[in-house]
Scaffold this motif. Structure first.
Motif, short mmCIF file in Angstrom:
data_model
loop_
_atom_site.label_atom_id
_atom_site.label_comp_id
_atom_site.label_asym_id
_atom_site.label_seq_id
_atom_site.Cartn_x
_atom_site.Cartn_y
_atom_site.Cartn_z
N ARG A 41 0.79 -1.19 0.05
CA ARG A 41 0.00 -0.11 -0.09
C ARG A 41 0.73 1.32 0.07
O ARG A 41 1.81 1.49 -0.80
N SER A 42 0.71 2.21 1.09
CA SER A 42 1.32 3.54 1.14
C SER A 42 3.13 3.26 1.21
O SER A 42 3.67 4.14 0.83
N SER A 43 3.34 2.27 1.61
CA SER A 43 4.77 1.84 1.75
C SER A 43 5.66 1.46 0.51
O SER A 43 6.60 1.16 0.86
N TYR A 44 4.69 0.92 -0.41
CA TYR A 44 5.45 0.42 -1.72
C TYR A 44 6.32 1.29 -2.17
O TYR A 44 7.37 0.85 -2.86
N ALA A 45 6.08 2.65 -2.32
CA ALA A 45 6.74 3.64 -2.84
C ALA A 45 8.21 3.50 -2.32
O ALA A 45 9.30 3.74 -2.84
N ALA A 46 8.21 3.79 -0.94
CA ALA A 46 9.56 3.50 -0.26
C ALA A 46 10.10 2.35 -0.51
O ALA A 46 11.59 2.57 -0.50
N ALA A 47 9.51 1.35 -0.27
CA ALA A 47 10.16 0.02 -0.76
C ALA A 47 10.91 -0.05 -1.92
O ALA A 47 11.96 -0.54 -2.19
N SER A 48 9.97 0.60 -3.05
CA SER A 48 10.57 0.53 -4.48
C SER A 48 11.86 1.45 -4.56
O SER A 48 12.96 1.03 -5.16
N TRP A 49 11.76 2.53 -3.99
CA TRP A 49 13.15 3.59 -3.89
C TRP A 49 14.13 3.00 -3.24
O TRP A 49 15.44 2.86 -3.70
N PHE A 50 13.92 2.03 -2.24
CA PHE A 50 15.23 1.63 -1.29
C PHE A 50 15.65 0.18 -2.08
O PHE A 50 16.91 0.08 -1.97
N ALA A 51 14.87 -0.36 -2.58
CA ALA A 51 15.32 -1.66 -3.40
C ALA A 51 16.20 -1.02 -4.56
O ALA A 51 17.15 -1.62 -4.89
N MET A 52 15.73 0.03 -5.26
CA MET A 52 16.52 0.31 -6.38
C MET A 52 18.02 1.11 -5.67
O MET A 52 18.97 0.60 -6.55
N MET A 53 17.92 1.59 -4.59
CA MET A 53 19.16 2.14 -4.11
C MET A 53 20.15 1.01 -3.68
O MET A 53 21.41 0.94 -3.91
N LEU A 54 19.31 0.11 -3.22
CA LEU A 54 20.37 -1.29 -2.84
C LEU A 54 20.89 -2.00 -3.91
O LEU A 54 22.12 -2.31 -3.97
N GLY A 55 20.05 -1.97 -4.99
CA GLY A 55 20.62 -2.53 -6.16
C GLY A 55 21.79 -1.91 -6.85
O GLY A 55 22.51 -2.56 -7.53
N ASN A 56 21.79 -0.74 -6.81
CA ASN A 56 22.96 0.11 -7.07
C ASN A 56 24.33 -0.33 -6.27
O ASN A 56 25.66 -0.21 -6.87
N LEU A 57 24.07 -0.84 -4.96
CA LEU A 57 25.22 -1.11 -3.99
C LEU A 57 25.68 -2.46 -3.90
O LEU A 57 26.74 -2.70 -3.69
N ARG A 58 24.66 -3.21 -4.33
CA ARG A 58 25.15 -4.78 -4.24
C ARG A 58 24.06 -5.64 -5.17
O ARG A 58 23.00 -5.01 -5.55
N ASP A 59 24.48 -6.88 -5.21
CA ASP A 59 23.75 -7.48 -6.13
C ASP A 59 22.66 -8.46 -5.38
O ASP A 59 22.66 -8.54 -4.25
#
Length: 288
Positions: free
Chosen positions: A146-164
């Motif tokens: 729900r409303s937390s999905y946007a934050a989850a999406s941003w965080f997953a994208m940033m983590l994906g830049n830092l690690r596999d």
């Protein structure tokens, strides 16, 4: 007797007050810290020692000379000065905005208030363990409904830049297949704020059965997701009169995790980011 944190002046004022009594090496370190306050507030003793070309003992002795009980307490004093300066600047900016009749100033002020509360309750040792788990995990899943999905999406994208091996979990995706791949070396980051999404809680509990470590980002340790987590990072959302959530403070807290990972695993992450930049350039996918 050493001074307590509540009795101490601003770090900069302390240095000015005691500067003449410092040794040549201690003065060098003090001047370096004043010129690199934010960096020095998180750097290790060894890093500051290398940058200033003095011994690690000299760095430690500076903290004693300024009245702190330890180097880590001195860093807390530095962070306090940074926070105070940022708060003052924010208050001045907000005052100017309110003075011009800016209708959005109240919303920004509330975000600032939530961020102050987040900082006040932030446990650095706890955050350090969260960062270690995220660096060392074989797989990281990020879930938020729900409303937390946007934050989850941003965080997953940033983590994906830092690690596999980072996966954003969507209710429309291969949820069960993802769960089947989790191990006791995996980490699940569950983001959940009122009104709490049942699917986030269900995914988190199932991931724990698979052996994964659960890290929650929520508003309360007694929230549905907070109760079952190994580690909990706390902040709040900025809820308006309609009951809808603004997640700006949540993203700010998640950004601290990203910054902490970059500091702790700097060499490997910078190498990965360089490779990504080369790929972006080769595929011409971004406007400069």
């Amino acid at each position: 007797m050493k001074a307590t944190m509540t009795e101490l002046l601003q770090f900069e004022d302390l240095v000015k007050q005691k500067f003449n009594g410092l040794s040549a090496g201690q003065k060098k370190v003090a001047e370096y810290i004043l010129q690199h306050l934010e960096k020095a507030s998180y750097d290790t003793i060894a890093k500051i020692s290398r940058d200033t070309e003095v011994s690690e003992t000299t760095v430690i002795r500076l903290s004693y000379a300024l009245g702190f009980n330890s180097f880590s307490e001195m860093q807390k004093g530095i962070r306090k000065q940074i926070l105070d300066q940022n708060q003052l600047a924010a208050q001045q900016d907000a005052g100017e905005a309110i003075g011009t009749g800016n209708p959005y100033a109240k919303i920004i002020e509330q975000d600032i208030h939530i961020l102050k509360q987040t900082l006040a309750q932030l446990d650095l040792d706890h955050m350090d363990k969260v960062i270690d788990h995220l660096i060392q995990a074989d797989t990281v899943h990020v879930v938020g409904g729900r409303s937390s999905y946007a934050a989850a999406s941003w965080f997953a994208m940033m983590l994906g830049n830092l690690r596999d091996n980072v996966k954003l979990i969507s209710s429309n995706g291969d949820v069960l297949e993802g769960l089947a791949n989790l191990t006791n070396q995996s980490v699940v980051v569950a983001i959940s704020f009122p009104r709490y999404a049942r699917e986030t809680h269900k995914y988190a509990k199932t991931a724990q059965v698979q052996g994964a470590t659960l890290i929650s980002v929520t508003d309360n340790k007694l929230s549905p997701i907070g109760c079952i987590s190994s580690y909990t990072l706390l902040t709040n959302t900025n809820k308006d009169e309609t009951g809808l959530n603004s997640i700006a403070p949540v993203v700010s807290l998640l950004n601290l995790v990203v910054v902490g990972m970059r500091m702790k695993d700097h060499t490997r992450i910078m190498s990965r980011l360089q490779k990504l930049e080369e790929l972006y350039s080769a595929y011409d996918i971004l406007f400069e």
